[in-house]
Motif scaffolding. Sequence first.
Motif, PDB file in Angstrom:
ATOM      1  N   SER A 180     -33.256   7.284 -49.683  1.00  0.00           N
ATOM      2  CA  SER A 180     -33.475   8.706 -49.398  1.00  0.00           C
ATOM      3  C   SER A 180     -32.373   9.566 -49.993  1.00  0.00           C
ATOM      4  O   SER A 180     -32.622  10.677 -50.484  1.00  0.00           O
ATOM      5  N   HIS A 181     -31.132   9.060 -49.970  1.00  0.00           N
ATOM      6  CA  HIS A 181     -30.031   9.792 -50.582  1.00  0.00           C
ATOM      7  C   HIS A 181     -30.256   9.910 -52.094  1.00  0.00           C
ATOM      8  O   HIS A 181     -30.046  10.977 -52.689  1.00  0.00           O
ATOM      9  N   GLN A 182     -30.662   8.815 -52.698  1.00  0.00           N
ATOM     10  CA  GLN A 182     -30.869   8.810 -54.141  1.00  0.00           C
ATOM     11  C   GLN A 182     -31.963   9.790 -54.548  1.00  0.00           C
ATOM     12  O   GLN A 182     -31.833  10.530 -55.527  1.00  0.00           O
ATOM     13  N   ASP A 183     -33.020   9.806 -53.774  1.00  0.00           N
ATOM     14  CA  ASP A 183     -34.126  10.704 -54.087  1.00  0.00           C
ATOM     15  C   ASP A 183     -33.670  12.158 -53.991  1.00  0.00           C
ATOM     16  O   ASP A 183     -33.992  12.986 -54.856  1.00  0.00           O
ATOM     17  N   ALA A 184     -32.872  12.470 -52.950  1.00  0.00           N
ATOM     18  CA  ALA A 184     -32.385  13.845 -52.779  1.00  0.00           C
ATOM     19  C   ALA A 184     -31.434  14.234 -53.908  1.00  0.00           C
ATOM     20  O   ALA A 184     -31.486  15.357 -54.425  1.00  0.00           O
ATOM     21  N   ILE A 185     -30.559  13.310 -54.304  1.00  0.00           N
ATOM     22  CA  ILE A 185     -29.606  13.601 -55.379  1.00  0.00           C
ATOM     23  C   ILE A 185     -30.354  13.815 -56.700  1.00  0.00           C
ATOM     24  O   ILE A 185     -30.055  14.736 -57.464  1.00  0.00           O
ATOM     25  N   LYS A 186     -31.323  12.942 -56.963  1.00  0.00           N
ATOM     26  CA  LYS A 186     -32.111  13.085 -58.198  1.00  0.00           C
ATOM     27  C   LYS A 186     -32.772  14.455 -58.248  1.00  0.00           C
ATOM     28  O   LYS A 186     -32.717  15.152 -59.269  1.00  0.00           O
ATOM     29  N   LYS A 187     -33.360  14.876 -57.150  1.00  0.00           N
ATOM     30  CA  LYS A 187     -34.018  16.178 -57.115  1.00  0.00           C
ATOM     31  C   LYS A 187     -32.995  17.302 -57.213  1.00  0.00           C
ATOM     32  O   LYS A 187     -33.239  18.334 -57.843  1.00  0.00           O
ATOM     33  N   GLY A 188     -31.845  17.094 -56.600  1.00  0.00           N
ATOM     34  CA  GLY A 188     -30.790  18.100 -56.669  1.00  0.00           C
ATOM     35  C   GLY A 188     -30.314  18.340 -58.087  1.00  0.00           C
ATOM     36  O   GLY A 188     -30.079  19.489 -58.484  1.00  0.00           O
ATOM     37  N   PHE A 189     -30.182  17.281 -58.860  1.00  0.00           N
ATOM     38  CA  PHE A 189     -29.751  17.424 -60.251  1.00  0.00           C
ATOM     39  C   PHE A 189     -30.763  18.225 -61.072  1.00  0.00           C
ATOM     40  O   PHE A 189     -30.398  18.924 -62.016  1.00  0.00           O
ATOM     41  N   GLU A 190     -32.028  18.128 -60.715  1.00  0.00           N
ATOM     42  CA  GLU A 190     -33.044  18.869 -61.447  1.00  0.00           C
ATOM     43  C   GLU A 190     -32.848  20.377 -61.294  1.00  0.00           C
ATOM     44  O   GLU A 190     -33.144  21.157 -62.191  1.00  0.00           O
ATOM     45  N   PHE A 191     -32.341  20.785 -60.120  1.00  0.00           N
ATOM     46  CA  PHE A 191     -32.065  22.207 -59.883  1.00  0.00           C
ATOM     47  C   PHE A 191     -30.671  22.601 -60.352  1.00  0.00           C
ATOM     48  O   PHE A 191     -30.439  23.739 -60.737  1.00  0.00           O
ATOM     49  N   GLN A 192     -29.739  21.656 -60.321  1.00  0.00           N
ATOM     50  CA  GLN A 192     -28.333  21.970 -60.557  1.00  0.00           C
ATOM     51  C   GLN A 192     -28.016  22.263 -62.013  1.00  0.00           C
ATOM     52  O   GLN A 192     -27.039  22.916 -62.323  1.00  0.00           O
ATOM     53  N   LYS A 193     -28.819  21.799 -62.920  1.00  0.00           N
ATOM     54  CA  LYS A 193     -28.476  21.832 -64.342  1.00  0.00           C
ATOM     55  C   LYS A 193     -28.046  23.212 -64.819  1.00  0.00           C
ATOM     56  O   LYS A 193     -27.104  23.341 -65.590  1.00  0.00           O
ATOM     57  N   ASN A 194     -28.721  24.239 -64.357  1.00  0.00           N
ATOM     58  CA  ASN A 194     -28.426  25.571 -64.871  1.00  0.00           C
ATOM     59  C   ASN A 194     -27.771  26.468 -63.824  1.00  0.00           C
ATOM     60  O   ASN A 194     -27.692  27.679 -64.023  1.00  0.00           O
TER      61      ASN A 194
END
Length: 565
Positions: free
Chosen positions: A339-353
């Motif tokens: 669950s942590h990995q899934d949240a981090i992966k999704k977070g990176f998708e928003f964090q890029k910009n």
Amino acid sequence: MMLADPSKKYRRMYQRVDLPDRQWPNNEITKAPIWMSTDLRDGNQAIFEPMDMEQKFKMFQMLVKIGFKNIEIGFPSASQIDFDFTRKLIEENHIPDDVYIEVLVQARDHLIQRTFESLVGAKRAIVHIYNSNAPTFRQKVLNVDIAGAKQLAVNAASKVKEYAAQYPETEWVFQYSPECFSATELEVAKDVCDAVTEIWEASPSNKVILNLPATVEVSTPNVYADQVEWMHRNIARRDGVIISVHCHNDRGCGIAASELAIMAGADRVEGCVFGNGERTGNVDVAAIALNMYSQGVAPNLDFSNINEIIATVEECTGLPVHPRHPYAGDLVFTAFSGSHQDAIKKGFEFQKNEEIWDMPYLPIDPKDLGRDYDAVIRVNSQSGKGGIAYLLEANYNVVLPRRIQIEFSQTVQKRTDEEGTEITAQEIWKLFKETYVDTKDTHYSTKNYRLYDNNGKQVVELEVEVNGETQQLRGEGNGPISAMLDALRLPIDVLSYEERGISSGANAKALALVELQVKGTGKSAFGAGIHDNIVTSSIEAIIACTNRLIDQGVLSTDQVIAAAV
């Protein structure tokens, strides 16, 4: 066996503070304190083998590079190596002009004299004297009453002032520590500190450091904050005093106690970079500094290459930095949980910009500390599809569709369960290819093909080997995929197809992902192809997927033979 009744063996070792109008709970840390590293003194006296000259010098250089302006370099009156090290720094001009070296000395005349001898020629130096005023020490160690403990401090302060006058070429700063302050009656601590600052003539132009140490941590952090605030509000000559705090970690609360002490009026924090020190250690300076940094406050210490700092500290002290150590540990930026990995992966998708760092489970950007993102997500038996997908995307630019993520995560889970160990990104990629790519040669195997246009239709001619026999196949369709399916003459449809580049430049590769379903069964499988040419990778993906359907028993060998004839 059970613990003894604590009420019959232990008692509160601190004085309650009457401070109903305490201000610190409403305060925030908005700027960094003065930092003082005691790695070379308190930290050094707490390791199995004290540092030699070379290790001391390497540690000193590291502390300067981090940005410490106050560095306690040793106890030269008690150790010949500390004396020699002090002389080395001074005589070889290793001390930057904006750095104050600090030395510790007990409140004894002959030790004070020896201390000043070690500092001859220094540009700037802090002489740090101490004695305990706490009841336990007065009664059981020093055998003095309150007045006697105060006299020890007064005599030492006078002696320090006397010796300093003999070396006017040095810019002297004096520091006094009422050792075990947190276990001392506040009125007693104030009286002694006021007597010392009077002798040293503390003023805004002649700052004196009063260190209020939790030499042994005996209370919750809020009590210590009350004690510091009480002193902050009540000591004489406050505008001529730098209040310093030196927290040990006996209760595991040294960081919290130090942070609350800053909120309560402390100007300076003493500690070791990663919390080394007597018993459970001094306060962890890196953790406090990076706590500030993560809240948008500049710590004025540079931990941008934390791996190099870790290596130096471990080499010089012989003590490892724990893998779960705040900010510095090998695993602190690592998620194994699915669950942590899934949240981090999704977070990176928003964090890029985004400019402001706002990531699930990552309070600070690992890159700010010189770490990369490779270790943020690691996969073991506790992990899920999100972590696997992240590693493939981060390391191989492979973005898996959700359905194949779910299927492949089960394959990885089985491997990690069997082996009971972590699986690396390289091993995941290898397992992916074994599962979805390498099956292209198990039943059908493409030898060569030709693709051309015929009156607007795509035609493919293939030479394939089917169960050991070479066959010539031909098919046509609206594109290469439909032409390939027509050539195979099997009851299969395409459910999904994706293609993408997985590298760039001269070594560019194309990845094709296909999901095929056997008509009338509702059963499907995934296959993948990797090749320099996208058409070739698509053909290989279809062949690999067809072979997987055969392996799974969804397509029969009879169907394959009939289609090939």
